[in-house]
Design an enzyme around this catalytic site. Structure first.
Site, PDB file in Angstrom:
ATOM      1  N   ASN A 120      30.492 -25.835  -7.243  1.00 56.28           N
ATOM      2  CA  ASN A 120      29.857 -26.992  -7.828  1.00 56.28           C
ATOM      3  C   ASN A 120      30.549 -27.324  -9.156  1.00 56.28           C
ATOM      4  O   ASN A 120      31.515 -26.663  -9.546  1.00 56.28           O
ATOM      5  CB  ASN A 120      28.352 -26.752  -7.998  1.00 56.28           C
ATOM      6  CG  ASN A 120      27.539 -28.008  -7.799  1.00 56.28           C
ATOM      7  OD1 ASN A 120      27.906 -29.073  -8.283  1.00 56.28           O
ATOM      8  ND2 ASN A 120      26.434 -27.888  -7.088  1.00 56.28           N
ATOM      9  N   HIS A 150      39.315  -8.004 -23.340  1.00 58.31           N
ATOM     10  CA  HIS A 150      39.999  -7.668 -24.588  1.00 58.31           C
ATOM     11  C   HIS A 150      39.744  -6.203 -24.910  1.00 58.31           C
ATOM     12  O   HIS A 150      38.668  -5.674 -24.620  1.00 58.31           O
ATOM     13  CB  HIS A 150      39.500  -8.547 -25.735  1.00 58.31           C
ATOM     14  CG  HIS A 150      39.825  -9.994 -25.530  1.00 58.31           C
ATOM     15  ND1 HIS A 150      41.013 -10.547 -25.927  1.00 58.31           N
ATOM     16  CD2 HIS A 150      39.123 -10.992 -24.937  1.00 58.31           C
ATOM     17  CE1 HIS A 150      41.039 -11.829 -25.602  1.00 58.31           C
ATOM     18  NE2 HIS A 150      39.890 -12.123 -24.993  1.00 58.31           N
ATOM     19  N   GLY A 187      23.656 -21.312 -10.431  1.00 56.70           N
ATOM     20  CA  GLY A 187      24.220 -22.015 -11.571  1.00 56.70           C
ATOM     21  C   GLY A 187      24.190 -21.202 -12.853  1.00 56.70           C
ATOM     22  O   GLY A 187      23.225 -20.513 -13.156  1.00 56.70           O
ATOM     23  N   THR A 211      27.406  -7.460 -14.726  1.00 56.38           N
ATOM     24  CA  THR A 211      28.254  -6.496 -15.423  1.00 56.38           C
ATOM     25  C   THR A 211      28.692  -5.346 -14.520  1.00 56.38           C
ATOM     26  O   THR A 211      29.592  -4.600 -14.881  1.00 56.38           O
ATOM     27  CB  THR A 211      27.507  -5.906 -16.635  1.00 56.38           C
ATOM     28  OG1 THR A 211      26.336  -5.230 -16.174  1.00 56.38           O
ATOM     29  CG2 THR A 211      27.123  -6.993 -17.624  1.00 56.38           C
ATOM     30  N   ARG A 257      20.183  -7.229 -12.544  1.00 58.16           N
ATOM     31  CA  ARG A 257      19.596  -6.052 -11.896  1.00 58.16           C
ATOM     32  C   ARG A 257      19.041  -6.480 -10.538  1.00 58.16           C
ATOM     33  O   ARG A 257      18.602  -7.619 -10.371  1.00 58.16           O
ATOM     34  CB  ARG A 257      18.466  -5.487 -12.730  1.00 58.16           C
ATOM     35  CG  ARG A 257      18.901  -5.007 -14.094  1.00 58.16           C
ATOM     36  CD  ARG A 257      17.799  -4.216 -14.781  1.00 58.16           C
ATOM     37  NE  ARG A 257      17.992  -3.964 -16.181  1.00 58.16           N
ATOM     38  CZ  ARG A 257      18.936  -3.234 -16.726  1.00 58.16           C
ATOM     39  NH1 ARG A 257      19.850  -2.687 -15.993  1.00 58.16           N
ATOM     40  NH2 ARG A 257      18.998  -3.060 -18.031  1.00 58.16           N
TER      41      ARG A 257
END
Length: 188
Positions: A84, A114, A141, A164, A179
């Protein structure tokens, strides 16, 4: 001798100001500008640009504009993948997305990272980790997929989730950090 581009794609520390990488980003930005100036009815022009820009793509992919990448050539899309509006793919390493995956607006898929050590950041070094997203995944989204994540087939990523860690096949995750949600009883 290993080039900075080879180091980057391999996920090693590299210097992003390397002349070859600067040229590659400029090439991507030119193709990005061309693609983002098209509209949905510019079917053949869009296909031509995507074939020059992306590493590979399956049939019937739909990428709504604007669409942003670092390089483009590290992105590999399966058949019937949908993006989208306003998605960002930082592809310093490979991004692979399986067939029939649907990605909501403003999603970020970020292989770029980084160093945590200040002396490495000060030296201008960067690195990345590849991302793999399976088949028939739905990403809501505004979700953010971080470096090194794998998302299994049929998974669902809730809107606004910050992913993550890797997500197993068929699992729904949401939140920051994302989660797993407790499955609800499904009705027919």
């Amino acid at each position: 001798m290993t080039t900075e581009k080879q180091k980057m794609i391999a996920g090693e520390m590299y210097l992003p100001g390397d002349a070859e990488l600067v040229r590659d980003r400029a090439r991507s930005q030119t193709l990005q500008r061309q693609y983002n100036a098209t509209i949905v009815s510019d079917v053949e022009e869009r296909k031509t640009i995507l074939d020059q820009w992306l590493g590979s793509r399956g049939s019937s992919c739909a990428l709504r504009t604007p669409f942003y990448t670092d390089y483009g050539y590290n992105i590999h899309l399966g058949a019937d993948v949908f993006f989208n509006y306003g998605c960002v793919l930082l592809d310093v390493c490979t991004i692979r997305i399986g067939d029939k995956t649907q990605i909501g607006p403003l999603v970020q898929i970020l292989t770029a990272d980084h160093p945590r050590a200040p002396h490495q950041r000060d030296a201008g070094l960067e690195f990345g980790q590849p991302i793999e997203i399976g088949r028939n995944v739905w990403i809501g989204g505004g979700a953010i997929i971080l470096p090194g994540v794998t998302v299994g087939d049929d998974a669902v990523i809730g809107a606004g989730a910050v992913v993550t860690r890797s997500v197993s096949a068929g699992v729904t995750v949401a939140g920051n950090p994302a989660r797993p949600l407790v499955p609800r009883a499904q009705t027919a």
